[in-house]
Enzyme design. Structure first.
Site, short mmCIF file in Angstrom:
data_model
loop_
_atom_site.label_atom_id
_atom_site.label_comp_id
_atom_site.label_asym_id
_atom_site.label_seq_id
_atom_site.Cartn_x
_atom_site.Cartn_y
_atom_site.Cartn_z
N LYS A 1 -3.71 -12.72 -1.95
CA LYS A 1 -2.86 -12.67 -0.76
C LYS A 1 -3.39 -13.60 0.33
O LYS A 1 -4.60 -13.80 0.45
CB LYS A 1 -2.80 -11.23 -0.22
CG LYS A 1 -2.08 -10.25 -1.15
CD LYS A 1 -2.19 -8.84 -0.60
CE LYS A 1 -1.76 -7.80 -1.63
NZ LYS A 1 -2.21 -6.46 -1.26
N ARG B 1 2.68 6.34 1.22
CA ARG B 1 3.59 6.44 2.37
C ARG B 1 5.01 6.77 1.96
O ARG B 1 5.80 7.30 2.72
CB ARG B 1 3.62 5.10 3.12
CG ARG B 1 2.41 4.80 3.93
CD ARG B 1 2.36 3.34 4.29
NE ARG B 1 2.43 2.53 3.08
CZ ARG B 1 2.04 1.26 2.99
NH1 ARG B 1 1.57 0.65 4.05
NH2 ARG B 1 2.14 0.61 1.86
#
Lengths: 157, 157, 157, 157, 157, 157
Positions: free
Chosen positions: C42, C91
């Site tokens: 990333k 989440r």
């Protein structure tokens, strides 16, 4: 070899989402049994006889389709009918999560029975029998959600 | 400090998915209470006594595990038992969305009680007590989904 | 027996969602390693050195926590550290579906390593490192999403 | 009428999840084309030639299966091959949400091409090519996730 | 033109999640009707009169809000009230999948009625009326989940 | 008070899913800004100038709609424009999980900016800009997915 499939459901009532699945299944399989579960504990809009009649009329134009009702497990019905396939429709990720449990448990019990899935056509994606029942009970207009046979049946009650 | 957890459920019936969770929890915690909720409104396959017996037999080999039944909230049970942890299993995103509401509301009421989650082992991922009940009621074979204690109990009914 | 866990991540940057998970993990485990993956592909906001510094400062008050960076697989790191547990936060259902694949593949490779999950605290549920990076790059105020160490580091760049 | 299906993918690498899907598709269809997309923008583990070789070896035992590579849209490939069906596997609700968009857009462009779905076998449910690539790059052991042809190919690189 | 919306629900009981939605809706619309469904088949915690009283008290400070109860379909209520909008809250992907079916079927029946959605505030994201009912029945403390009017009502029962 | 909303996106290209959202937003709000993000890192099909032109042409018939491009955060754009609302469309539970993170983080930074959601019309539910780009690059026919302005633009390239 003849490919036979079962499209099980409670069909209370049959919707245009169901008839779309049945037509698409009938093109893939040599024979498709539309199997109405008798032992469902859900509250009915239609009686068992009305379900058979409305499903039969809705599927009348599909030649390789036969409507039956049944007790017991869908996989046992498949074995009796010589069907190797169960067909189910998917509208959403929530549908998927639920159907996955059933398909995997069926595969554990009878690995020779395969479950395959169609995705609901986009414009039919929201149709849901239980919401159709709610709409009908509240005097709403369900003609865009169900085949003519259901309208005829309900209007003659 | 001793780490104590509660694994709550209705266990109607206990499945191999549950026993896998309990075994894994028993390795993480010093003590694990398998807590059978008495006040569930769900339709039972097993009586309260049968649930206690089948869960006890299924967990007999796990030394730091104790089976209890309980009324009331799981967080209140935790406080009575000195348990700081609730353990739950997750099979799917739908499970997660449901468990998240409960875990967050529990955390609001009792921030000192923590909920932790295990993911169901892949080959057990589809097992679901309510589908097991349906299979049993329809004379299906549930032996690949439940521990021997449940088979023994149901076969002697 | 000492219970050791690894909380792996790219921490680019560490967020208040992460520090909440680390604090909660530190109460459950005897030792928690916060493990910063070096081989992530990333695009970075922080350099490797900045990540180590910001994570260390954010976790300084947690006594049984140690910050490390690592190459290679998380399960191999666990074996080197004697850790039996990987801790991850969830989440949403989408998070779950992704984490499930990783956890099941890890369990296939090393069944002795267990992954456990915490649900993000409600008020932190939306925090996401990649959105934090976007906000920072667009001159937004990230002080409600990250620990002070990240603010200090970015403001001195 | 002959029922022909296409199972498209990037197969970088082919996994045991893929081979399971291909075997199951080969029982339903008269002919199944395993179609390796050449125009994928994803970073490759295997070269185009290695993909063809590894997929071919993995599917060698399936008589009605043929491996091809292709450019362009999958629906255009279907038309060239006389295939009326695209087969895809589903592991999770997230997979479903993504595949649904593609299937619906394909159905809008070519209503005569049908997409059908299989659910990944439970014990293969977590396997994901991109995670396999990550594991391989980090010197992990992928032998439980891929067919022998992939192991052979990678070990000779 | 005056923008009128309906926020329908069973409000058994009204929660702080609901009041948050109503306040936010009241800022967007000129008039917001909080519409309590009378024909729900769900088991009640509150009587119809108690629902009206508790919702009214909870919304008393919102000037452009009016509380009503109703039979029949929400879209028919909208037509009677001159409301073009239905407002609903979303907590999770599962909520979305369910609300999507209802919204699409409503749009099929009455394309002139639009459904819009708010996302629950993070710290209220877990609140769910049916869990609130369970907590209350098990003597738990619901004061962090419901407005004062519900606490007053239940404590005087 | 004038109700102003922003409908942000990368519009690469604008689709019929977007134009449906914009039309519906334009009925709810007094003014709707269609805001084209300039700082997106995604690979473009259209140049910034082409995006502005195609979006403008697609929205030309909507009187209270204005097309702009912008750098920086959407919430900062809202403040500059006096807009209290961000409008987003939802197609699936996965969309929801992603949009929820952004909406909650925006609400943390600027509580006075509200995000509201529309559900994509059923028959447009599958349309996705990135798949449209893939189809175009593979010489597929995108005319059922995008407004005429995009077709004109791409055919003159």
């Amino acid at each position: 070899m003849t490919k036979i499939a079962v499209f099980p459901g409670s069909f209370d009532p049959i919707t245009l989402g169901h008839t779309d699945m049945i037509e698409r299944s009938a093109r893939l399989f040599d024979k498709i049994y539309v199997a109405i579960g008798k032992n469902s504990t859900k509250s009915y809009l239609l009686s068992p006889e009305q379900k058979i009649r409305t499903v039969n009329e809705a599927c009348a134009a599909i030649k390789n389709c036969e409507v039956i009702d049944y007790d017991g497990l869908t996989i046992d019905l498949c074995l009796r009918l010589g069907a190797k396939y169960i067909v189910r429709g998917l509208r959403s990720g929530t549908d998927f999560d639920y159907e996955r449990s059933i398909a995997l448990m069926n595969a554990t019990m009878k690995p020779e029975i395969e479950t395959i899935f169609f995705i609901s056509r986009a414009e039919l994606g929201g149709i849901n029998s239980s919401i159709v029942r709610e709409i009908w009970k509240n005097n709403g207009d369900i003609e865009k959600f169900v085949p003519k046979s259901v309208l005829d049946c309900l209007n003659h009650n």
